[in-house]
Motif scaffolding. Structure first.
Motif, PDB file in Angstrom:
ATOM      1  N   ALA A 158       0.807  -1.230   0.000  1.00 55.56           N
ATOM      2  CA  ALA A 158       0.000   0.000   0.000  1.00 55.56           C
ATOM      3  C   ALA A 158       0.837   1.275   0.000  1.00 55.56           C
ATOM      4  O   ALA A 158       0.411   2.305  -0.511  1.00 55.56           O
ATOM      5  CB  ALA A 158      -0.948  -0.022   1.200  1.00 55.56           C
ATOM      6  N   CYS A 159       2.051   1.197   0.555  1.00 53.13           N
ATOM      7  CA  CYS A 159       2.831   2.438   0.700  1.00 53.13           C
ATOM      8  C   CYS A 159       3.657   2.811  -0.527  1.00 53.13           C
ATOM      9  O   CYS A 159       4.164   3.930  -0.592  1.00 53.13           O
ATOM     10  CB  CYS A 159       3.722   2.361   1.937  1.00 53.13           C
ATOM     11  SG  CYS A 159       4.960   1.049   1.885  1.00 53.13           S
ATOM     12  N   TYR A 160       3.810   1.922  -1.500  1.00 50.20           N
ATOM     13  CA  TYR A 160       4.688   2.237  -2.640  1.00 50.20           C
ATOM     14  C   TYR A 160       4.297   3.502  -3.399  1.00 50.20           C
ATOM     15  O   TYR A 160       5.168   4.276  -3.766  1.00 50.20           O
ATOM     16  CB  TYR A 160       4.803   1.040  -3.582  1.00 50.20           C
ATOM     17  CG  TYR A 160       5.933   0.128  -3.189  1.00 50.20           C
ATOM     18  CD1 TYR A 160       5.796  -0.750  -2.114  1.00 50.20           C
ATOM     19  CD2 TYR A 160       7.162   0.145  -3.847  1.00 50.20           C
ATOM     20  CE1 TYR A 160       6.836  -1.569  -1.715  1.00 50.20           C
ATOM     21  CE2 TYR A 160       8.210  -0.671  -3.453  1.00 50.20           C
ATOM     22  CZ  TYR A 160       8.043  -1.527  -2.392  1.00 50.20           C
ATOM     23  OH  TYR A 160       9.076  -2.328  -1.988  1.00 50.20           O
ATOM     24  N   LEU A 171       3.004   6.089  -2.265  1.00 49.89           N
ATOM     25  CA  LEU A 171       3.020   7.275  -1.406  1.00 49.89           C
ATOM     26  C   LEU A 171       4.321   8.073  -1.500  1.00 49.89           C
ATOM     27  O   LEU A 171       4.288   9.309  -1.560  1.00 49.89           O
ATOM     28  CB  LEU A 171       2.783   6.864   0.058  1.00 49.89           C
ATOM     29  CG  LEU A 171       2.700   8.036   1.037  1.00 49.89           C
ATOM     30  CD1 LEU A 171       1.412   8.842   0.835  1.00 49.89           C
ATOM     31  CD2 LEU A 171       2.790   7.550   2.495  1.00 49.89           C
ATOM     32  N   TYR A 172       5.452   7.388  -1.512  1.00 54.06           N
ATOM     33  CA  TYR A 172       6.741   8.096  -1.405  1.00 54.06           C
ATOM     34  C   TYR A 172       6.953   9.105  -2.532  1.00 54.06           C
ATOM     35  O   TYR A 172       7.253  10.273  -2.258  1.00 54.06           O
ATOM     36  CB  TYR A 172       7.900   7.095  -1.277  1.00 54.06           C
ATOM     37  CG  TYR A 172       7.663   6.105  -0.161  1.00 54.06           C
ATOM     38  CD1 TYR A 172       7.754   6.493   1.166  1.00 54.06           C
ATOM     39  CD2 TYR A 172       7.284   4.790  -0.432  1.00 54.06           C
ATOM     40  CE1 TYR A 172       7.495   5.600   2.203  1.00 54.06           C
ATOM     41  CE2 TYR A 172       7.027   3.889   0.588  1.00 54.06           C
ATOM     42  CZ  TYR A 172       7.133   4.291   1.906  1.00 54.06           C
ATOM     43  OH  TYR A 172       6.864   3.409   2.920  1.00 54.06           O
ATOM     44  N   PRO A 173       6.799   8.703  -3.804  1.00 57.50           N
ATOM     45  CA  PRO A 173       6.974   9.708  -4.867  1.00 57.50           C
ATOM     46  C   PRO A 173       5.921  10.808  -4.810  1.00 57.50           C
ATOM     47  O   PRO A 173       6.199  11.963  -5.151  1.00 57.50           O
ATOM     48  CB  PRO A 173       6.860   8.892  -6.166  1.00 57.50           C
ATOM     49  CG  PRO A 173       6.222   7.600  -5.781  1.00 57.50           C
ATOM     50  CD  PRO A 173       6.570   7.348  -4.353  1.00 57.50           C
ATOM     51  N   ARG A 209      -3.792  -2.364   5.206  1.00 59.61           N
ATOM     52  CA  ARG A 209      -3.972  -1.057   5.834  1.00 59.61           C
ATOM     53  C   ARG A 209      -2.612  -0.661   6.380  1.00 59.61           C
ATOM     54  O   ARG A 209      -1.924  -1.502   6.962  1.00 59.61           O
ATOM     55  CB  ARG A 209      -4.997  -1.185   6.965  1.00 59.61           C
ATOM     56  CG  ARG A 209      -5.219   0.065   7.783  1.00 59.61           C
ATOM     57  CD  ARG A 209      -6.102   1.055   7.043  1.00 59.61           C
ATOM     58  NE  ARG A 209      -6.196   2.298   7.804  1.00 59.61           N
ATOM     59  CZ  ARG A 209      -7.127   2.558   8.723  1.00 59.61           C
ATOM     60  NH1 ARG A 209      -8.077   1.656   8.966  1.00 59.61           N
ATOM     61  NH2 ARG A 209      -7.132   3.691   9.381  1.00 59.61           N
ATOM     62  N   GLU A 210      -2.214   0.571   6.168  1.00 56.06           N
ATOM     63  CA  GLU A 210      -0.887   0.989   6.627  1.00 56.06           C
ATOM     64  C   GLU A 210      -0.929   2.355   7.262  1.00 56.06           C
ATOM     65  O   GLU A 210      -1.721   3.220   6.872  1.00 56.06           O
ATOM     66  CB  GLU A 210       0.107   1.069   5.450  1.00 56.06           C
ATOM     67  CG  GLU A 210       0.596  -0.247   4.913  1.00 56.06           C
ATOM     68  CD  GLU A 210       1.883  -0.085   4.109  1.00 56.06           C
ATOM     69  OE1 GLU A 210       2.782   0.661   4.549  1.00 56.06           O
ATOM     70  OE2 GLU A 210       1.963  -0.706   3.028  1.00 56.06           O
ATOM     71  N   TYR A 211      -0.036   2.555   8.222  1.00 57.61           N
ATOM     72  CA  TYR A 211       0.379   3.890   8.624  1.00 57.61           C
ATOM     73  C   TYR A 211       1.832   4.050   8.199  1.00 57.61           C
ATOM     74  O   TYR A 211       2.630   3.115   8.361  1.00 57.61           O
ATOM     75  CB  TYR A 211       0.256   4.087  10.141  1.00 57.61           C
ATOM     76  CG  TYR A 211      -1.173   4.180  10.617  1.00 57.61           C
ATOM     77  CD1 TYR A 211      -1.941   5.308  10.340  1.00 57.61           C
ATOM     78  CD2 TYR A 211      -1.758   3.143  11.330  1.00 57.61           C
ATOM     79  CE1 TYR A 211      -3.258   5.394  10.774  1.00 57.61           C
ATOM     80  CE2 TYR A 211      -3.074   3.227  11.771  1.00 57.61           C
ATOM     81  CZ  TYR A 211      -3.817   4.357  11.482  1.00 57.61           C
ATOM     82  OH  TYR A 211      -5.122   4.437  11.906  1.00 57.61           O
ATOM     83  N   ALA A 245       9.251   4.746   7.845  1.00 54.79           N
ATOM     84  CA  ALA A 245       8.854   3.455   8.426  1.00 54.79           C
ATOM     85  C   ALA A 245       7.381   3.257   8.121  1.00 54.79           C
ATOM     86  O   ALA A 245       6.638   4.236   7.937  1.00 54.79           O
ATOM     87  CB  ALA A 245       9.086   3.437   9.933  1.00 54.79           C
ATOM     88  N   CYS A 246       6.961   2.007   8.054  1.00 53.13           N
ATOM     89  CA  CYS A 246       5.533   1.754   7.881  1.00 53.13           C
ATOM     90  C   CYS A 246       5.109   0.594   8.753  1.00 53.13           C
ATOM     91  O   CYS A 246       5.904  -0.285   9.079  1.00 53.13           O
ATOM     92  CB  CYS A 246       5.180   1.495   6.415  1.00 53.13           C
ATOM     93  SG  CYS A 246       5.802  -0.048   5.746  1.00 53.13           S
ATOM     94  N   VAL A 247       3.852   0.639   9.173  1.00 59.43           N
ATOM     95  CA  VAL A 247       3.257  -0.496   9.866  1.00 59.43           C
ATOM     96  C   VAL A 247       2.079  -0.967   9.016  1.00 59.43           C
ATOM     97  O   VAL A 247       1.256  -0.156   8.583  1.00 59.43           O
ATOM     98  CB  VAL A 247       2.848  -0.130  11.307  1.00 59.43           C
ATOM     99  CG1 VAL A 247       2.154   1.194  11.383  1.00 59.43           C
ATOM    100  CG2 VAL A 247       1.941  -1.190  11.904  1.00 59.43           C
TER     101      VAL A 247
HETATM  102 ZN    ZN Z   1       4.688  -0.145   3.701  1.00 62.90          ZN
END
Ligand code: ZN
Ligand code: ATP
Ligand code: MG
Length: 300
Positions: A118-120, A122-124, A163-165, A266-268
């Motif tokens: 899910a977080c990929y 987000l960073y860019p 689901r991620e934070y 970091a991600c959870v």
């Molecule tokens: Zn992640």
């Protein structure tokens, strides 16, 4: 022969067989458990005021390429291809189909790949906004993710929700976030009456070179998992993960803190289907019969 958990889930109608291992429909009751569990996650994480963002389950191929995913996990990736030919190409495609031959070779890669975590995306996206504000950033994500890892274990799906934070900032901000969530994860699972252990872990980096990354990830405690016994003949299943990426994504995307340093991240992650399956496994297939304290935690 004892009936497998997957067959029991199919029989109860909680998961719906599509004919492909790891690709399942879900019943309304299964979905309700996920909805209730997400509300519980909100109770633990909402007070930090994360910025909620929802991406679709496909991401920009250029961002996927830039993330280095194909270097680390080529075996898991899924790409979206489409027919881009002319009418003549269509005729030959239909002929292949008719003759039972492979027609997929005529498909071409599109600008979209299936989101692997899910977080990929987000960073860019955040890097494009410019430097982080003082105190860094905190994000709340949820997405369907694809991983090509077909399995008969119901806990290993090819399309599932994460689901991620995600925390971005200085190393100490990011480490404190991860530590917090390891404690919250513990409380959360206790509230819903699930047995678990937390252990150091590694990602399945591909090939011989990958072995070094795995060892490195473990020796530096970059990844922890919260594991719950779900499958009968296998070890416990990772239902949450707590990942410290150091400055990997910061460097990759030019993500900076307010002071102009490379941001750490970091991600959870919560595996929503895995958690639902753990609840059904431990408390039974009928949610009405779940222990009172578990029902209270989820339904209030
Ligand atoms: Zn992640
Ligand atoms: P595993 O070691 O079991 O393969 P993972 O280390 O690949 O898990 P992560 O990459 O950390 O898992 O993904 C975050 C969370 O997503 C996991 O903790 C898990 O709950 C969930 N998850 C990962 N892979 C799957 C899958 N194939 N099916 C369902 N849930 C998954
Ligand atoms: Mg995995």
């Amino acid at each position: 022969m004892p009936v497998s958990l997957l067959d029991r889930l199919f029989a109860a109608g909680l998961l719906i067989d599509t004919g492909v291992d790891g690709l399942y429909g879900r019943s309304g009751k299964f979905e309700e458990v996920i909805t209730r569990f997400e509300a519980l996650i909100d109770r633990f994480g909402g007070a930090d005021n994360p910025e909620a963002i929802r991406f679709p389950p496909g991401m920009n191929r250029a961002h996927f390429e830039g993330s280095g995913y194909m270097k680390s996990f080529p075996q898991l990736a899924g790409t979206v291809h489409s027919f881009c030919g002319c009418e003549l190409d269509h005729v030959s495609l239909l002929q292949c189909l008719e003759e039972g031959k492979d027609w997929t070779g005529q498909q071409q890669a599109t600008d979209i790949v299936l989101t692997p975590a899910a977080c990929y995306p987000l960073y860019p996206t955040i890097a494009k906004r410019g430097a982080l504000k003082e105190g860094g950033g905190l994000f709340d994500l949820q997405s369907y993710c694809f991983r090509h890892e077909p399995s008969k274990e119901p806990t290993r799906m090819q399309l599932f929700r994460m689901r991620e934070y995600v925390r971005m900032g200085t190393p100490s901000e990011v480490m404190a976030f991860r530590q917090d969530w390891m404690e919250r994860g513990t409380k959360l699972m206790e509230e819903v009456g699930l047995p678990f252990e937390i252990d150091v872990a590694n990602d399945p980096f591909f090939g011989r070179a990958g072995r070094m990354y795995k060892n490195n990830q473990r020796s530096q405690n970059l990844k922890f998992e919260l594991l719950i016994p779900v499958n009968a003949d296998a070890g416990p299943t990772a239902c949450m993960s707590f990942n410290y990426h150091q400055d990997h994504f910061g460097k990759t995307w030019g993500l900076a803190t307010a002071d102009g340093e490379t941001a750490h991240t970091a991600c959870v992650g919560f595996g929503l289907e895995r958690i639902a399956l753990a609840l059904f496994k431990h408390h039974g297939l009928e949610t009405e019969d779940w222990p009172e304290h578990v029902r209270r935690a989820l339904w209030g």
